[in-house]
Design an enzyme around this catalytic site. Structure first.
Site, mmCIF file in Angstrom:
data_model
loop_
_atom_site.group_PDB
_atom_site.id
_atom_site.type_symbol
_atom_site.label_atom_id
_atom_site.label_comp_id
_atom_site.label_asym_id
_atom_site.label_seq_id
_atom_site.Cartn_x
_atom_site.Cartn_y
_atom_site.Cartn_z
ATOM 1 N N PHE A 1 0.856 -1.187 0.000
ATOM 2 C CA PHE A 1 0.000 0.000 0.000
ATOM 3 C C PHE A 1 0.888 1.231 0.000
ATOM 4 O O PHE A 1 1.488 1.582 1.008
ATOM 5 C CB PHE A 1 -0.906 -0.048 1.227
ATOM 6 C CG PHE A 1 -1.835 1.123 1.400
ATOM 7 C CD1 PHE A 1 -2.093 2.024 0.361
ATOM 8 C CD2 PHE A 1 -2.484 1.323 2.615
ATOM 9 C CE1 PHE A 1 -2.948 3.096 0.531
ATOM 10 C CE2 PHE A 1 -3.346 2.402 2.803
ATOM 11 C CZ PHE A 1 -3.574 3.289 1.763
ATOM 12 N N ARG B 1 6.616 6.268 0.917
ATOM 13 C CA ARG B 1 7.938 6.463 0.333
ATOM 14 C C ARG B 1 8.381 7.922 0.332
ATOM 15 O O ARG B 1 7.655 8.821 -0.078
ATOM 16 C CB ARG B 1 7.957 5.901 -1.101
ATOM 17 C CG ARG B 1 9.307 5.947 -1.793
ATOM 18 C CD ARG B 1 10.279 4.946 -1.187
ATOM 19 N NE ARG B 1 9.925 3.571 -1.478
ATOM 20 C CZ ARG B 1 10.001 2.590 -0.587
ATOM 21 N NH1 ARG B 1 10.376 2.840 0.657
ATOM 22 N NH2 ARG B 1 9.688 1.357 -0.925
ATOM 23 N N HIS C 1 16.957 2.457 -2.300
ATOM 24 C CA HIS C 1 16.735 2.476 -3.747
ATOM 25 C C HIS C 1 17.675 3.478 -4.409
ATOM 26 O O HIS C 1 17.849 4.583 -3.917
ATOM 27 C CB HIS C 1 15.293 2.881 -4.069
ATOM 28 C CG HIS C 1 14.250 2.054 -3.386
ATOM 29 N ND1 HIS C 1 13.921 2.223 -2.058
ATOM 30 C CD2 HIS C 1 13.465 1.048 -3.848
ATOM 31 C CE1 HIS C 1 12.973 1.354 -1.731
ATOM 32 N NE2 HIS C 1 12.680 0.634 -2.801
ATOM 33 N N LYS D 1 16.057 -4.641 2.067
ATOM 34 C CA LYS D 1 15.635 -4.489 0.677
ATOM 35 C C LYS D 1 16.555 -3.506 -0.034
ATOM 36 O O LYS D 1 16.783 -2.394 0.458
ATOM 37 C CB LYS D 1 14.191 -3.985 0.583
ATOM 38 C CG LYS D 1 13.726 -3.811 -0.873
ATOM 39 C CD LYS D 1 12.379 -3.124 -0.970
ATOM 40 C CE LYS D 1 12.005 -2.892 -2.441
ATOM 41 N NZ LYS D 1 10.809 -2.042 -2.591
ATOM 42 N N GLN E 1 9.302 -4.072 -13.714
ATOM 43 C CA GLN E 1 8.318 -4.951 -13.076
ATOM 44 C C GLN E 1 7.654 -5.842 -14.115
ATOM 45 O O GLN E 1 7.335 -5.414 -15.217
ATOM 46 C CB GLN E 1 7.244 -4.133 -12.355
ATOM 47 C CG GLN E 1 7.578 -3.811 -10.922
ATOM 48 C CD GLN E 1 6.456 -3.053 -10.242
ATOM 49 O OE1 GLN E 1 5.438 -2.733 -10.855
ATOM 50 N NE2 GLN E 1 6.657 -2.724 -8.979
#
Length: 224
Positions: free
Chosen positions: A36, A65, A120, A146, A206
């Site tokens: 979400f 984010r 990231h 991650k 993706q």
């Protein structure tokens, strides 16, 4: 044999009703987890967020984010973290960026929610020793590490496979079409989660969930 890697689909919608509608569609398509993206909401407030989470009633990664890592949240850092802290008792995972203040990461981890500490870089892939340093720091602060990097060549994508093969409880992604295969290979290394696209692609490279599930099932059938 079966893969223990869960397939997560990010939900990146601006309106509450659209979040719920897209979530239902992604669940029907076979998602194991929904990410979400709270930062995508037009005016994120906790009452609406709580209502969405309760309406979906499905395993959720709550992500708010930060803008420097591709996010859209427009409030202060304190407001961003406050939303995540309030979400923690309602969801299965919270994603918080490594660049966040350590005390905020600790506050979220101390709630008992499974904490994904993420990093990231949409421009490059560092050297392997730097990636390892990032992952080790994330693992000390949270439960799941991650990392997601933009590759410039095939060698950059191989660095991600090396990380997956050496690091437990780690999500490692090489972005763009060049690195999209790493999202499938994640299951080979029992990465806890890989990300696929539902209705919309929310990150470079993706793979849509139908293709992802087909590739994972094909791979597992060959291993039997």
């Amino acid at each position: 044999m079966y893969s223990q890697t869960k397939i997560a689909i990010p939900i990146f919608q601006a309106k509450k009703e659209d979040v719920i509608k897209v979530a239902e569609d992604c669940i029907e398509k076979g998602a194991d987890v929904l990410e979400f993206r709270i930062d995508a909401l037009d005016n994120p407030n906790f009452d609406d967020i709580k209502e969405i989470i309760e309406e979906i009633n499905f395993p959720i990664i709550a992500t708010n984010r930060i803008s420097s890592e591709g996010g859209s949240f427009k409030g202060s850092e304190e407001e961003r973290i406050d939303i995540l802290l309030k979400c923690a008792p309602l969801v299965d995972y919270v994603d918080i960026e490594l660049q966040s203040d350590d005390r905020y990461i600790k506050q979220i981890h101390d709630t008992g929610v499974t904490t994904i500490v993420s990093y990231h870089d949409f421009h490059k892939t560092p050297e392997i020793n730097e990636i390892m340093y990032i992952v080790e720091k994330e693992q000390k602060l949270g439960d799941i590490a991650k990392v997601a990097f933009m590759p410039n060549d095939l060698d950059d994508t191989l660095k991600i496979l090396a990380i997956l093969s050496h690091c437990e409880n780690t999500i490692a992604i090489s972005m763009s079409d060049l690195g999209s295969y790493t999202r499938v290979m994640a299951s080979k290394f029992d990465s806890p989660i890989t990300f696929a696209a539902g209705r919309d692609v929310t990150a470079p490279g993706q793979i849509d969930i139908e293709t992802m599930k087909s590739l994972l099932n094909m791979d597992l059938n060959l291993m039997e």
